[in-house]
Motif scaffolding. Structure first.
Motif, PDB file in Angstrom:
ATOM      1  N   ALA A 254      10.365  66.231  54.242  1.00 43.25           N
ATOM      2  CA  ALA A 254      10.671  65.094  55.240  1.00 43.25           C
ATOM      3  C   ALA A 254      11.594  64.163  54.372  1.00 43.25           C
ATOM      4  O   ALA A 254      12.515  63.473  55.053  1.00 43.25           O
ATOM      5  CB  ALA A 254       9.365  64.355  55.534  1.00 43.25           C
ATOM      6  N   GLN A 255      11.420  63.828  53.158  1.00 46.87           N
ATOM      7  CA  GLN A 255      12.354  63.078  52.452  1.00 46.87           C
ATOM      8  C   GLN A 255      13.659  63.228  52.629  1.00 46.87           C
ATOM      9  O   GLN A 255      14.545  62.683  52.766  1.00 46.87           O
ATOM     10  CB  GLN A 255      11.769  62.628  50.964  1.00 46.87           C
ATOM     11  CG  GLN A 255      10.525  62.082  51.028  1.00 46.87           C
ATOM     12  CD  GLN A 255       9.816  62.004  49.480  1.00 46.87           C
ATOM     13  OE1 GLN A 255      10.484  62.717  48.561  1.00 46.87           O
ATOM     14  NE2 GLN A 255       8.981  61.136  49.139  1.00 46.87           N
ATOM     15  N   ALA A 256      14.031  64.722  52.229  1.00 46.07           N
ATOM     16  CA  ALA A 256      15.070  65.245  52.210  1.00 46.07           C
ATOM     17  C   ALA A 256      15.950  64.951  53.696  1.00 46.07           C
ATOM     18  O   ALA A 256      17.038  64.896  53.518  1.00 46.07           O
ATOM     19  CB  ALA A 256      15.290  66.623  51.488  1.00 46.07           C
ATOM     20  N   GLU A 257      15.111  65.529  54.755  1.00 44.03           N
ATOM     21  CA  GLU A 257      15.686  65.343  55.906  1.00 44.03           C
ATOM     22  C   GLU A 257      16.212  63.737  56.148  1.00 44.03           C
ATOM     23  O   GLU A 257      17.348  63.461  56.753  1.00 44.03           O
ATOM     24  CB  GLU A 257      14.698  65.806  56.852  1.00 44.03           C
ATOM     25  CG  GLU A 257      15.471  65.892  58.339  1.00 44.03           C
ATOM     26  CD  GLU A 257      14.457  66.190  59.347  1.00 44.03           C
ATOM     27  OE1 GLU A 257      14.581  66.262  60.562  1.00 44.03           O
ATOM     28  OE2 GLU A 257      13.290  66.484  58.853  1.00 44.03           O
ATOM     29  N   HIS A 258      15.349  62.930  55.671  1.00 44.77           N
ATOM     30  CA  HIS A 258      15.390  61.315  56.006  1.00 44.77           C
ATOM     31  C   HIS A 258      16.878  60.861  55.235  1.00 44.77           C
ATOM     32  O   HIS A 258      17.470  59.927  55.670  1.00 44.77           O
ATOM     33  CB  HIS A 258      14.249  60.751  55.776  1.00 44.77           C
ATOM     34  CG  HIS A 258      14.350  59.173  56.089  1.00 44.77           C
ATOM     35  ND1 HIS A 258      14.606  58.715  57.389  1.00 44.77           N
ATOM     36  CD2 HIS A 258      13.992  58.133  55.393  1.00 44.77           C
ATOM     37  CE1 HIS A 258      14.576  57.516  57.526  1.00 44.77           C
ATOM     38  NE2 HIS A 258      14.150  57.395  56.446  1.00 44.77           N
ATOM     39  N   ALA A 259      16.769  61.540  54.133  1.00 39.65           N
ATOM     40  CA  ALA A 259      17.920  61.171  53.382  1.00 39.65           C
ATOM     41  C   ALA A 259      19.339  61.794  53.301  1.00 39.65           C
ATOM     42  O   ALA A 259      20.258  61.333  52.846  1.00 39.65           O
ATOM     43  CB  ALA A 259      17.469  61.333  51.760  1.00 39.65           C
ATOM     44  N   GLY A 260      19.293  62.985  54.258  1.00 41.73           N
ATOM     45  CA  GLY A 260      20.364  64.134  54.504  1.00 41.73           C
ATOM     46  C   GLY A 260      20.852  64.747  53.061  1.00 41.73           C
ATOM     47  O   GLY A 260      21.936  64.613  52.757  1.00 41.73           O
ATOM     48  N   ALA A 261      19.815  64.909  52.384  1.00 40.73           N
ATOM     49  CA  ALA A 261      20.002  65.516  51.046  1.00 40.73           C
ATOM     50  C   ALA A 261      19.235  66.784  50.913  1.00 40.73           C
ATOM     51  O   ALA A 261      18.374  67.374  51.572  1.00 40.73           O
ATOM     52  CB  ALA A 261      19.385  64.524  49.996  1.00 40.73           C
ATOM     53  N   PRO A 262      19.750  67.649  50.257  1.00 45.13           N
ATOM     54  CA  PRO A 262      19.211  69.042  50.085  1.00 45.13           C
ATOM     55  C   PRO A 262      17.891  68.884  49.155  1.00 45.13           C
ATOM     56  O   PRO A 262      17.730  68.168  48.427  1.00 45.13           O
ATOM     57  CB  PRO A 262      20.469  69.703  48.921  1.00 45.13           C
ATOM     58  CG  PRO A 262      21.102  68.745  48.413  1.00 45.13           C
ATOM     59  CD  PRO A 262      20.891  67.613  49.182  1.00 45.13           C
ATOM     60  N   LEU A 263      17.007  69.911  49.195  1.00 43.21           N
ATOM     61  CA  LEU A 263      15.792  69.985  48.825  1.00 43.21           C
ATOM     62  C   LEU A 263      15.910  71.371  47.938  1.00 43.21           C
ATOM     63  O   LEU A 263      15.979  72.379  48.223  1.00 43.21           O
ATOM     64  CB  LEU A 263      14.732  69.976  49.751  1.00 43.21           C
ATOM     65  CG  LEU A 263      13.406  70.196  49.173  1.00 43.21           C
ATOM     66  CD1 LEU A 263      12.669  69.121  48.271  1.00 43.21           C
ATOM     67  CD2 LEU A 263      12.131  70.553  50.409  1.00 43.21           C
ATOM     68  N   VAL A 264      15.550  71.113  46.774  1.00 44.64           N
ATOM     69  CA  VAL A 264      15.268  72.271  45.493  1.00 44.64           C
ATOM     70  C   VAL A 264      13.987  72.323  45.221  1.00 44.64           C
ATOM     71  O   VAL A 264      13.413  71.412  44.972  1.00 44.64           O
ATOM     72  CB  VAL A 264      16.180  71.949  44.288  1.00 44.64           C
ATOM     73  CG1 VAL A 264      16.046  73.079  43.323  1.00 44.64           C
ATOM     74  CG2 VAL A 264      17.703  71.767  44.721  1.00 44.64           C
ATOM     75  N   THR A 265      13.331  73.552  45.325  1.00 47.49           N
ATOM     76  CA  THR A 265      12.049  73.876  44.968  1.00 47.49           C
ATOM     77  C   THR A 265      12.053  74.651  43.607  1.00 47.49           C
ATOM     78  O   THR A 265      12.765  75.847  43.544  1.00 47.49           O
ATOM     79  CB  THR A 265      11.438  74.500  46.225  1.00 47.49           C
ATOM     80  OG1 THR A 265      11.414  73.906  47.376  1.00 47.49           O
ATOM     81  CG2 THR A 265       9.894  74.833  45.619  1.00 47.49           C
ATOM     82  N   LEU A 266      11.423  74.415  42.729  1.00 44.43           N
ATOM     83  CA  LEU A 266      11.312  75.026  41.453  1.00 44.43           C
ATOM     84  C   LEU A 266       9.978  75.496  41.027  1.00 44.43           C
ATOM     85  O   LEU A 266       8.866  74.559  41.487  1.00 44.43           O
ATOM     86  CB  LEU A 266      11.717  73.885  40.412  1.00 44.43           C
ATOM     87  CG  LEU A 266      13.227  73.655  40.397  1.00 44.43           C
ATOM     88  CD1 LEU A 266      13.545  72.308  40.995  1.00 44.43           C
ATOM     89  CD2 LEU A 266      13.985  73.624  39.001  1.00 44.43           C
ATOM     90  N   PRO A 267       9.655  76.231  40.058  1.00 45.08           N
ATOM     91  CA  PRO A 267       8.377  76.843  39.585  1.00 45.08           C
ATOM     92  C   PRO A 267       7.550  75.344  38.866  1.00 45.08           C
ATOM     93  O   PRO A 267       8.247  74.783  38.172  1.00 45.08           O
ATOM     94  CB  PRO A 267       8.509  77.954  38.807  1.00 45.08           C
ATOM     95  CG  PRO A 267       9.912  78.443  39.077  1.00 45.08           C
ATOM     96  CD  PRO A 267      10.772  77.080  39.460  1.00 45.08           C
ATOM     97  N   GLY A 268       6.603  75.250  39.358  1.00 47.51           N
ATOM     98  CA  GLY A 268       5.737  74.215  38.593  1.00 47.51           C
ATOM     99  C   GLY A 268       4.887  73.542  39.655  1.00 47.51           C
ATOM    100  O   GLY A 268       5.026  73.415  40.809  1.00 47.51           O
TER     101      GLY A 268
END
Length: 289
Positions: A254-268
């Motif tokens: 939701a933050q990424a969508e609100h900011a118009g930014a990509p979301l990166v998911t990493l292990p951890g």
């Protein structure tokens, strides 16, 4: 270990402290999670010193930075103003930023306070949530915890220990520190505790300070203030989260969508940035260099 310079400035009646690892590259501002402090970034800062000039600021009530006299002094915007004061003192007018958890929410408000100062922004599970319930509040209802289960946990933290070795040995087997890299835990133990006159060591961020910040995070001057600026960022932003964080991935989506930014998911988990120093350095170079 490379030497680091301790920097202090006065703002709003408080002494604000920062760690400056030097280097000839572009300034890299590092803003830490609640309860930890600037020194938690030391292994990452050292790894990145060949590319950047890493500077980490102790937010209010952490490390070498004074705690304000009242709860009203813990608003994210006030912390952002402290950060800007440090950067001004260092002559930094443009920087890239890693903001983690609390530090992410504060970084967003640095951008609001000084538009254009941040060129690129890596937000690692930032505390920047909308006021519609997607905050750190819902799980606690205990008396005096502000409806925030994290504050209740923080107030129960042991503050005084015989020495740093005892802290390290205890923390390394307990979440969340059992998952962080040994060098990151060692850095936290080094910088996150202060020596007492009786020979023992004590948390540099008092349990009540950590708890109060968790509570303020759910109030208008906390996470909602950061959320309100996400869609107005002047910096180029990237959101990052851990694939088994205790916080729901949909919050960060939701933050990424609100900011118009990509979301990166990493292990951890929530502190994925400190679980593998080499991987974190690669992440920072990829998105901020």
């Amino acid at each position: 270990m490379l030497d680091v310079r301790i920097v202090t400035v006065e703002r709003d009646g408080l002494r604000v402290a920062a760690l400056d690892w030097g280097g000839d590259g572009a300034p890299l501002l590092l803003l830490h999670p609640n309860g930890l402090g600037a020194g938690f970034f030391e292994p990452l800062a050292v790894a990145l010193r060949d590319t950047f000039r890493p500077v980490a600021v102790d937010l209010r009530g952490h490390g070498g930075t004074d705690a304000p006299a009242s709860r009203d002094g813990y608003g994210f915007g006030l912390m952002a103003a402290d950060v800007v004061a440090v950067l001004d003192h260092l002559g930094v007018d443009e920087t890239v930023v890693v903001g983690e958890s609390l530090g992410g929410g504060v970084a967003v408000l640095v951008d609001e306070l000084r538009p254009g100062m941040i060129r690129r922004l890596l937000l690692c599970e930032p505390v920047a949530f909308s006021p519609d319930g997607r905050t750190l509040r819902p799980r606690g209802t205990g008396h005096g915890d502000g409806g925030n289960f994290m504050s209740a946990i923080a107030r129960k933290r042991r503050a005084v220990w015989p020495d740093r070795d005892a802290v390290y040995e205890s923390y390394r087997t307990r979440p969340p520190f059992d998952a962080v890299a040994p060098e990151a835990l060692a850095a936290y133990v080094r910088w996150g505790f202060v020596d007492r006159p009786d020979g023992q060591v004590e948390l540099a961020c008092a349990p009540d300070v950590e708890a109060t910040i968790f509570e303020v995070s759910g109030e208008p001057t906390g996470a909602p203030a950061a959320w309100s600026h996400l869609d107005k960022l002047t910096a180029t932003a990237v959101l990052a989260c851990g694939d088994h964080s205790e916080l729901p991935e949909q919050w960060f989506a939701a933050q990424a969508e609100h900011a118009g930014a990509p979301l990166v998911t990493l292990p951890g988990g929530h502190f994925f940035l400190h679980e593998d120093t080499a991987r974190a350095a690669k992440l920072v170079r990829e998105h901020l260099a």
